[in-house]
Every structure is written in structure tokens, then in C-alpha cells.
Design a protein around this motif. Sequence first.
Motif, mmCIF file in Angstrom:
data_model
loop_
_atom_site.group_PDB
_atom_site.id
_atom_site.type_symbol
_atom_site.label_atom_id
_atom_site.label_comp_id
_atom_site.label_asym_id
_atom_site.label_seq_id
_atom_site.Cartn_x
_atom_site.Cartn_y
_atom_site.Cartn_z
ATOM 1 N N THR A 73 86.530 18.782 -84.497
ATOM 2 C CA THR A 73 85.457 19.276 -85.512
ATOM 3 C C THR A 73 85.695 20.836 -85.470
ATOM 4 O OG1 THR A 73 83.912 19.134 -83.668
ATOM 5 C CG2 THR A 73 83.997 17.520 -85.197
ATOM 6 N N ALA A 133 82.978 21.069 -90.601
ATOM 7 C CA ALA A 133 82.525 20.094 -89.781
ATOM 8 C C ALA A 133 81.895 20.761 -88.535
ATOM 9 C CB ALA A 133 83.832 19.063 -88.921
ATOM 10 N N TRP A 135 78.773 18.811 -87.107
ATOM 11 C CA TRP A 135 79.082 17.689 -86.125
ATOM 12 C C TRP A 135 79.305 18.281 -84.806
ATOM 13 C CZ3 TRP A 135 77.711 12.962 -87.182
ATOM 14 C CH2 TRP A 135 77.338 12.728 -88.248
ATOM 15 N N HIS A 136 80.000 19.451 -84.787
ATOM 16 C CA HIS A 136 80.617 20.110 -83.209
ATOM 17 C C HIS A 136 79.093 20.392 -82.452
ATOM 18 C CE1 HIS A 136 83.301 22.280 -80.920
ATOM 19 N NE2 HIS A 136 82.161 23.349 -80.847
#
Length: 229
Positions: free
Chosen positions: A28, A35, A38-39
Motif C-alpha cells: 500500500t 492506497a 489503507w496503509h
Amino acid sequence: MQKLYIWDFPTRLFHWLLVIAVSSQYVTAEILDDAMQWHFYGGYFILGLLIFRILWGFWGSYYAKFSQFVVSPQRAWLYSTTFTKSNYKPSLGHNPLGAYSIIFILTVLLTQAISGLFITDDIFHSGPYYNAVAEDTQNVMNWLHHQGFNAIWFFLALHIGAMLVYKFAKKQNLVVSMMTGYKQHKSQISAPVAQNHWLKFAFFASLSAIIVYLIVVTFAPEIIDEFYY
């Protein structure tokens, strides 16, 4: 040769979830575009895993407890000197050198997870405590977070190397053991076996999730948006 249940299910689940989570953090951050949210989610998940492992290290199953495998530097050195000799004795749980590698990676990952609470991607996403600290602290946390991954790569190389050495030199398949929970041991003496402690597992897993929620949501300072017209 006897087969002993050494690695309880919670310990094994932690191990493999951590492998997946750390791998996804690299994907990610370095591979996928857009992303980063999401990280951050992955970082919170890893923080929860680490909190669980610390709790499990004090009150979990026998071989998962820090008191069972963390030894003095002298004992770790003595173990290393006998590794290639005839008087080498395999460990049922974590060996003395492995114990220090565990302390190392837990420390690095905990530093990664905590520092991630104080950094930003300079675009859209920031940790929940980014605006709560001075710029100097933000810079320190940013440096720690980015340098920490170099330490993780270093550990990963050592970890894979150690697994290969144990597999081919000592005929110990550590990967299979961490998947099944069982280890083959030559000694015929009685030894304790691991217990899964399902109720404690459920309690500590829930407690870890609650602690992460408190850190990330409840105790995090409110973000105040400033609009200029």
C-alpha cells in the motif's frame, strides 16, 4: 523422537497475520496508487497485533511467554558458541538468539506503528496525532517511520537466513512448526505442551481492539478544519 505441541493457535495466528499485514503495508505504501488510507488502517491493525502479543507474552501460553524464552546475553552468547558443536541442544520453544530477534522486531514494529500516528502523506491522509505535536516531533516521527522499514528488511533477511540454516543444518523445519504448532524433539524427557487458552485469547484479542480504538478514535485530538475565504 517425540512430537510436542509447542506453538499455540493464538501465537501462530499472530505470526501469520503479522506477516500478511507487514507485506500489505509495503504494497500500500510502495506499489499501489492512492492506497495510503489503507496503509493507515493496516498500521492500526498491526498496532492491535502488537498489543495482543505483548499481553500474550505475559499471560498467554507457556512457550509464548517472555519469561520462558528471554534469557541473559551471556546465555544467548553461550548458545551461539555451541551451535556448531556436538554439545548443541535444540530448544523446544524459541532459542536464546531467536528470543532477541523477537524483541528486536517487536520493538521496531511498535516504533513503526506509534510513529505512524504522528505523520502525514502531505496530501490527504494524516495520523490521528499529527496535529497534536510540534513540527520537530513530526519530523522525528517521520524519520523513524521511514527508517524503520530498513530495519524490517534487515530482520527479514536474517529471519529467512536463520530458517534455512535450521532446516538444512539442524533438520528443523521452523516454518512447518509455526504452521502446525508441533515440533519434533529427540529428548524423551517430559516437557510442558502448549495450551490454546481460548477464553484468554478471546479476551486479549478484544482488549487489544478496544485499546486501538481508544488510541486512534477516542483519545485522538479533534481535527479542526480551518477555512479561509
